[in-house]
Design a protein around this motif. Sequence first.
Motif, short mmCIF file in Angstrom:
data_model
loop_
_atom_site.label_atom_id
_atom_site.label_comp_id
_atom_site.label_asym_id
_atom_site.label_seq_id
_atom_site.Cartn_x
_atom_site.Cartn_y
_atom_site.Cartn_z
N LYS A 4 33.65 40.37 30.25
CA LYS A 4 34.71 39.57 30.88
C LYS A 4 34.07 38.39 31.61
O LYS A 4 32.92 38.47 32.07
CB LYS A 4 35.52 40.42 31.85
CG LYS A 4 36.33 41.52 31.17
CD LYS A 4 37.07 42.35 32.19
CE LYS A 4 37.99 43.38 31.52
NZ LYS A 4 37.24 44.31 30.66
N GLU A 5 34.82 37.32 31.68
CA GLU A 5 34.33 36.10 32.32
C GLU A 5 33.83 36.40 33.74
O GLU A 5 34.47 37.12 34.50
CB GLU A 5 35.46 35.07 32.36
CG GLU A 5 35.03 33.71 32.87
CD GLU A 5 36.13 32.68 32.75
OE1 GLU A 5 36.21 31.82 33.66
OE2 GLU A 5 36.90 32.74 31.78
N VAL B 152 31.46 34.03 25.78
CA VAL B 152 32.08 34.49 27.03
C VAL B 152 31.28 33.88 28.18
O VAL B 152 30.05 33.90 28.16
CB VAL B 152 32.08 36.03 27.14
CG1 VAL B 152 32.84 36.46 28.39
CG2 VAL B 152 32.70 36.68 25.90
N ASP B 153 31.98 33.37 29.19
CA ASP B 153 31.32 32.74 30.33
C ASP B 153 30.80 33.81 31.29
O ASP B 153 31.49 34.22 32.23
CB ASP B 153 32.30 31.80 31.04
CG ASP B 153 31.64 31.02 32.17
OD1 ASP B 153 30.39 31.00 32.24
OD2 ASP B 153 32.38 30.44 32.98
#
Length: 200
Positions: free
Chosen positions: A36-37, A59-60
């Motif tokens: 998840k970011e 994904v960041d």
Amino acid sequence: MVTITYRNANINLDEQVYDPAEDSYLLADVAIDNAKEGMKVLEVGAGTGFVSAVLQENVDVDLIATEISPIAATCARASGVEVIRTDMFTCFKHGTMFDLILFNPPYLPTSEDEKVPGWLNYAFDGGPDGRDAVNRFIDEVPEYLNNNGMVLILISSLTGIEQVKERMKACGFKVETCDSDNCFFEELIVVKGTFRESEL
């Protein structure tokens, strides 16, 4: 170096480093699905940096990797992955915590006469039952996971999937299988472990 592209990430390869194969692609895809970011992510034993490079391109996340081989570490850095050259977790101080830790271990059962010379052996040699590195990882990783943190481990049927799952449960993980792939002589699976301190 040769460069390959997967899911928008460019990965540099070196003939002295284990090339991405079915296991690498499977773990990268599962990592993208579970990350998840904003997560703080560690990949242990990054090799070429394939999994980390693909994940951070899609994904960041705040990602760092470790790698024991100096050749592989250089290769991963060339693919834009921040790498610390170390043996598994030994570089981290107590209190260094992550939300997600990825591991594609050396999982092939390997006898003394099957070892290969040089750094490349670290990519394959899982010890007599294939679980030397896996067991060490499972035993040590809880110290570096936030509560409800996750691990994603690539395991082969040659390694003993049920034995790995049982060891993870004994170390406080809720365990599930994320995805699998049948190859020539083995089944590859990604095992997801969610760590809860209260379960210890």
